[in-house]
Write an enzyme that holds these catalytic residues in place. Structure first.
Site, PDB file in Angstrom:
ATOM      1  N   ASP A  16       0.861  -1.177   0.000  1.00 46.61           N
ATOM      2  CA  ASP A  16       0.000   0.000   0.000  1.00 46.61           C
ATOM      3  C   ASP A  16       0.903   1.234   0.000  1.00 46.61           C
ATOM      4  O   ASP A  16       2.107   1.111  -0.245  1.00 46.61           O
ATOM      5  CB  ASP A  16      -0.967  -0.024   1.200  1.00 46.61           C
ATOM      6  CG  ASP A  16      -0.282   0.131   2.551  1.00 46.61           C
ATOM      7  OD1 ASP A  16       0.962   0.282   2.602  1.00 46.61           O
ATOM      8  OD2 ASP A  16      -0.994   0.105   3.568  1.00 46.61           O
ATOM      9  N   CYS A  73       2.908  -3.382   4.222  1.00 39.89           N
ATOM     10  CA  CYS A  73       2.042  -2.261   4.592  1.00 39.89           C
ATOM     11  C   CYS A  73       2.540  -1.726   5.924  1.00 39.89           C
ATOM     12  O   CYS A  73       3.544  -2.206   6.446  1.00 39.89           O
ATOM     13  CB  CYS A  73       0.562  -2.649   4.622  1.00 39.89           C
ATOM     14  SG  CYS A  73       0.029  -3.711   5.962  1.00 39.89           S
ATOM     15  N   THR A  75       1.650  -1.806   9.262  1.00 41.58           N
ATOM     16  CA  THR A  75       1.845  -2.759  10.358  1.00 41.58           C
ATOM     17  C   THR A  75       2.010  -4.190   9.864  1.00 41.58           C
ATOM     18  O   THR A  75       2.451  -5.046  10.609  1.00 41.58           O
ATOM     19  CB  THR A  75       0.650  -2.759  11.328  1.00 41.58           C
ATOM     20  OG1 THR A  75      -0.508  -3.273  10.650  1.00 41.58           O
ATOM     21  CG2 THR A  75       0.390  -1.379  11.889  1.00 41.58           C
ATOM     22  N   HIS A 106       7.927 -23.837   9.950  1.00 40.28           N
ATOM     23  CA  HIS A 106       6.789 -24.456  10.622  1.00 40.28           C
ATOM     24  C   HIS A 106       5.470 -24.272   9.888  1.00 40.28           C
ATOM     25  O   HIS A 106       4.598 -25.132   9.974  1.00 40.28           O
ATOM     26  CB  HIS A 106       6.639 -23.899  12.036  1.00 40.28           C
ATOM     27  CG  HIS A 106       7.744 -24.314  12.956  1.00 40.28           C
ATOM     28  ND1 HIS A 106       7.695 -24.081  14.311  1.00 40.28           N
ATOM     29  CD2 HIS A 106       8.924 -24.945  12.732  1.00 40.28           C
ATOM     30  CE1 HIS A 106       8.794 -24.548  14.882  1.00 40.28           C
ATOM     31  NE2 HIS A 106       9.562 -25.074  13.934  1.00 40.28           N
ATOM     32  N   HIS A 141       4.397 -30.426  11.310  1.00 47.81           N
ATOM     33  CA  HIS A 141       3.969 -29.140  10.777  1.00 47.81           C
ATOM     34  C   HIS A 141       3.067 -29.326   9.558  1.00 47.81           C
ATOM     35  O   HIS A 141       2.107 -28.580   9.372  1.00 47.81           O
ATOM     36  CB  HIS A 141       5.182 -28.272  10.435  1.00 47.81           C
ATOM     37  CG  HIS A 141       6.106 -28.102  11.598  1.00 47.81           C
ATOM     38  ND1 HIS A 141       5.757 -27.424  12.742  1.00 47.81           N
ATOM     39  CD2 HIS A 141       7.369 -28.550  11.798  1.00 47.81           C
ATOM     40  CE1 HIS A 141       6.750 -27.445  13.597  1.00 47.81           C
ATOM     41  NE2 HIS A 141       7.754 -28.129  13.051  1.00 47.81           N
TER      42      HIS A 141
END
Length: 151
Positions: A16, A73, A75, A106, A141
């Site tokens: 963004d 972006c 955060t 994982h 996993h």
């Protein structure tokens, strides 16, 4: 003599407005390392809604048009939430190299999400390098990953 043919990895990148500068630097670095980059993000710092770049990249990954993806972006949360709406996507948010290794080892994350406003560019590049060089461990996993899709 056997000729070894290596496939050039195609990596999608989306962002963004908070990730424009980061995206451009990441593209430059990864292209210099031989990766083919596909830009799904904006090139403007004007307000841009992250789903408008996340959904096209996730769809391209699901169709096999790209091998992996990187999302950027402010955060990282908006991108991760949006990307993980796609059944073929396992997007992992990483803010250090330890987490970057674990999301691949994982969770076999096929998209790495980085938070542009919370880590320096040098750390972002180290995170990306760690994620790209890490390998999925399989085993228990894989059993867990197979339980993720709802459909």
């Amino acid at each position: 003599m056997v000729k070894i043919i290596s496939k050039i990895m195609k990596i999608g990148i989306c962002n963004d407005h908070a990730g424009v500068q980061w995206k451009n630097q990441i593209i430059e670095v990864l292209t210099s390392k031989g990766y083919q980059m596909v830009n799904f993000g904006t090139d403007s710092t004007e307000s841009f809604d992250y789903p408008d770049s996340a959904h096209p990249m996730a769809s391209a990954l699901e169709r096999g048009e790209i091998d992996l993806g990187i999302a950027i972006c402010g955060t990282g949360n908006g991108m991760a939430i949006t990307l993980n709406k796609h059944n073929g996507v396992r997007a992992g948010l990483a803010w250090n190299t330890d987490i970057a290794a674990l999301v691949k080892e994982h969770n076999n994350a096929n998209i790495l999400v980085v938070p542009a406003r919370f880590i320096p560019m040098e750390e972002a590049l180290a995170i990306i390098d760690t994620w790209l060089s890490s390998e999925f461990q399989g085993g228990r996993h894989l059993r867990r990953i197979n339980k993720i899709p709802l459909a």
